[in-house]
Every structure is written in C-alpha cells, then in structure tokens.
Design a protein around this motif. Sequence first.
Motif, PDB file in Angstrom:
ATOM      1  N   THR A 149    -106.481  10.393 -33.669  1.00  0.00           N
ATOM      2  CA  THR A 149    -105.746   9.597 -32.742  1.00  0.00           C
ATOM      3  C   THR A 149    -104.521  10.311 -32.133  1.00  0.00           C
ATOM      4  OG1 THR A 149    -104.186   8.837 -34.497  1.00  0.00           O
ATOM      5  CG2 THR A 149    -106.331   7.657 -34.459  1.00  0.00           C
ATOM      6  N   LYS A 150    -104.050   9.538 -30.835  1.00  0.00           N
ATOM      7  CA  LYS A 150    -102.816   9.847 -30.251  1.00  0.00           C
ATOM      8  C   LYS A 150    -101.522  10.199 -31.373  1.00  0.00           C
ATOM      9  CE  LYS A 150    -100.071   8.576 -26.303  1.00  0.00           C
ATOM     10  NZ  LYS A 150     -98.677   8.720 -27.072  1.00  0.00           N
ATOM     11  N   GLU A 198    -100.237  13.941 -31.940  1.00  0.00           N
ATOM     12  CA  GLU A 198     -98.577  14.378 -31.839  1.00  0.00           C
ATOM     13  C   GLU A 198     -97.856  14.744 -32.955  1.00  0.00           C
ATOM     14  OE1 GLU A 198     -97.302  10.315 -30.330  1.00  0.00           O
ATOM     15  OE2 GLU A 198     -97.868  10.880 -28.437  1.00  0.00           O
ATOM     16  N   TYR A 221    -109.273  20.253 -27.583  1.00  0.00           N
ATOM     17  CA  TYR A 221    -110.462  19.377 -28.240  1.00  0.00           C
ATOM     18  C   TYR A 221    -111.662  20.240 -28.189  1.00  0.00           C
ATOM     19  CZ  TYR A 221    -107.431  15.382 -27.520  1.00  0.00           C
ATOM     20  OH  TYR A 221    -106.298  14.514 -27.417  1.00  0.00           O
ATOM     21  N   ILE A 256    -106.784  14.592 -21.673  1.00  0.00           N
ATOM     22  CA  ILE A 256    -107.675  13.528 -21.526  1.00  0.00           C
ATOM     23  C   ILE A 256    -107.088  12.823 -23.179  1.00  0.00           C
ATOM     24  CG2 ILE A 256    -109.704  13.847 -20.490  1.00  0.00           C
ATOM     25  CD1 ILE A 256    -110.860  15.138 -23.016  1.00  0.00           C
ATOM     26  N   THR A 257    -107.504  11.555 -23.414  1.00  0.00           N
ATOM     27  CA  THR A 257    -107.130  11.065 -24.764  1.00  0.00           C
ATOM     28  C   THR A 257    -108.005  11.433 -25.702  1.00  0.00           C
ATOM     29  OG1 THR A 257    -108.660   8.965 -24.334  1.00  0.00           O
ATOM     30  CG2 THR A 257    -106.211   9.098 -23.288  1.00  0.00           C
ATOM     31  N   PRO A 258    -107.559  11.344 -27.031  1.00  0.00           N
ATOM     32  CA  PRO A 258    -108.605  11.566 -27.890  1.00  0.00           C
ATOM     33  C   PRO A 258    -109.932  10.882 -28.091  1.00  0.00           C
ATOM     34  CG  PRO A 258    -106.214  11.439 -29.002  1.00  0.00           C
ATOM     35  CD  PRO A 258    -106.281  10.862 -27.632  1.00  0.00           C
ATOM     36  N   ASP A 259    -109.933   9.788 -27.718  1.00  0.00           N
ATOM     37  CA  ASP A 259    -111.269   9.034 -27.643  1.00  0.00           C
ATOM     38  C   ASP A 259    -111.856   9.037 -26.615  1.00  0.00           C
ATOM     39  OD1 ASP A 259    -110.556   7.325 -29.756  1.00  0.00           O
ATOM     40  OD2 ASP A 259    -109.692   5.706 -28.617  1.00  0.00           O
ATOM     41  N   GLU A 260    -111.486   9.860 -25.224  1.00  0.00           N
ATOM     42  CA  GLU A 260    -112.054  10.236 -24.243  1.00  0.00           C
ATOM     43  C   GLU A 260    -112.829  11.750 -24.718  1.00  0.00           C
ATOM     44  OE1 GLU A 260    -109.814   8.521 -20.297  1.00  0.00           O
ATOM     45  OE2 GLU A 260    -109.051  10.524 -21.379  1.00  0.00           O
TER      46      GLU A 260
END
Length: 418
Positions: A7-8, A12, A43, A68-72
Amino acid sequence: MDRQRITKKVVESLKPGASEYTLWDSDLSGYGIRVRPNGAMSYIAVYRAGHGRKAPVRKLTLCAVGKITPDEARSLARKALGSAAHGQDPAAEKAASCQSMTVSELAEAFLAEHVEPKRKAKTVEGYRHAIRSHVVPEIGTVKADQLTRAAVTKLHLKLKDRPSAANYVLAVVGSMYGFGQRCGYVPEGHNPAERIDRYAEQSRERFLTSAELTRLGEAMREAETVGLPWELDAHKPKSKHAPRVENRRTVFAPSAVAAVRLLLLTGCRLREILNLQWSYIDFERGMLFIPDSKTGRKPVVLNAASLAILGALPQDGLYVVPGNDPKRPRHDLQRIWSSLTRRAQLQGVRLHDLRHTFASVGAADGLGLPIVGKLLGHAQAATTARYAHLDNDPVRRASERISSKIQSALNQSTALNG
C-alpha cells in the motif's frame, strides 16, 4: 522480509538496506517492490517463462515507485502475470519493443519523465543543453540498448578542450541510462557511460585579496554616485555624436550595486539575491529565510552591514532587486559586474567568486569549516541542519567578523585612474 499487502503507507515506510532486497505482496504472488541500497525503488513482477520448474525465471520492471500508485502497479503486475500464465513472455516483449528506442528517444523520455518534473529550472536547462547540443547530434540515432562505451568515450574525447563540459555530458549520459534501466527502457546493467575516466578539472574558485576588495569597494561607490566611465567605440557610425569625455559615465541603480554588496557580505548565491523578496526578510531577528534555494529552504544570518544595505533600499515592490518591470526580479548583473571589474582592474573574477571570497575570509580567520558551511547553507547529513537558525549565536558572531573585515576593505580609499 515477510509478505505484506503493498500500500501507499507500506511504500513510504520502506528504507534502503546494505544490499538490494524485495518486499513481496501478500495478495498477488509474483508482485513486489525492489529496494536498492541507493534508495531507488521499482515495482516488479517475477514469473516463469514457460511451464514447469525448469522454465527460466523472468523479472519484469513495471515502473519506478512514485510514478504510479501501488494499486496501479498491482494491475500491471496482474496483467503481466496473466500473460505469462498463457505462455507469453512480457519481459522479452518489453525488451523487444525497447530495441527500437534510439538514444534520442531515450533522452527525450529522460527529460520529460525525470528531469523536468524532479529538478530545478537551472538543472533542467543544463541537462537539456548537454543532451540537445552534444548527445543527440553525435549519438542520437544509435539504438539505446546498443550504444557502446567506445561511442560514449569518443563523445567525451571530442570535448577534451573543455574538460568540465566533457565530464558534465558524461554524467548526464550516465544518469540518463540509470533512468532507462529503472524504467525498463534499456536492459539491467547496461550503462555505457560507466568506467570512463573523467578529465582532471582545474578549480574555478577565485578569492579576492584585501587590495582587490578595496578597489572593488571604491568602484561600487563610484558606480552609485558619479557613475563609472565608459570608453567610446570610434568605429561606430554615431560616435561623433557621443558626449564629452567628462560626461561619459554610467550611474547604476542603487539596487544593482546593493545586490553585488549583498553577494559579498552574505555569501549567498546569485539567484538567491536576485529573486529575494522583501517578505523573506525578518529585520527584527536579523534573518533571511529563502524558501527554495539550491539546497532547499535556507535560513541566512544577516550581519549589521547587510542589514544596513537592505534598510537603505526603498521597499517599492515585491522584489529587493527589481527589474525593469517592478513585478519581476532583475534578470542578471552582468553589465554592472563587467563595468565594476574593469574599473577595479579585477582579472578572471566571476560573480560566484564573491561567495568563495566570503567563505575564504571566514576559513582563513580560523572560524572552522562547519561554521562557514553553516553560513553558506551547505547541505548537511544531519537532519537537525534544518533547525540551524534556532541556534545561530555562534554563526552570527562568525558572520559579523567576516562582514567587518570585508566592509573595512570596501571602505578604504584609493585613487582609480580616470
């Protein structure tokens, strides 16, 4: 490392270790984050290219963390892993598509995706110039994954007459290929700028002597009062209409002369003074708070001499040193600096050497490099450096000692020719 759902918040919290490691996602097998010792994180997706335990393991870099985000990234990983389950090889397909990328295309991606969003304007300008003036004309059409160390060495050698520029271009190419690896544009480990010896560079630092400071001080007083003399170019068509010799003088704006004095008395960088706004100055505490310098937010101790200069200037607009448009800062000081150095008979002195002079006076007076570095706002490893302005008593004493010596030299008087 135990598996966790990426997750974000988890991203972090990751910190680099002594060696590279991977945090694997607990929800999607084969999806993870690679963390390198230098702090770079990407990633990734890992799978077998084929069926059975003998099938080779492939590692696909999806994207650098932050883009990009973790979900992306998880969606990209799920797609790649699904393709692998159906007998495809996403890593090989990505490598094949990258084979068509030229050095020029890699360079433009580097500028657009990394340099422009993450670097300051002056750095962007330097990278862009190096790439478009040197890299692209020489090796731009070469396939990015086929560029050899020999070709980069040849480019480096072509600039041997300008060793600093040659080394800078080499560093830009190296950084560009580091970016290319992180994004999967070039194969892992392919950096043709590595292991190329840099040219020795001569130090460009120049320190003004007491005698030179005295001449500069008198030239500045002349510039803001009666004006500096200028020579007539007899070859110009209108030279016969020029003023008499005794009237050929240029009086410079008080704010321009003040800017030169502030550079010398504070050790600030040129752009820090030219972009200085009145709102950054705390006259009561004798502090200057620059919100965005080369090293980030920067507190500067204002000694008595610099406070006197600032106090004498009219606060008519937003900027301390305004340009022709009072809503914008002055662009540069080249015209006045050329006139001052010519009048004061200073050879090979740049505006940035005023900062070196400030530092050299402090170092020579036995103040110690940590104190001098603190005055100059050099970046420190210790996180407490951001609170330096709360503990500035020894720094203020050091600044006062430096400025008093400089001010004394500036206020001495010698006869200037003309």
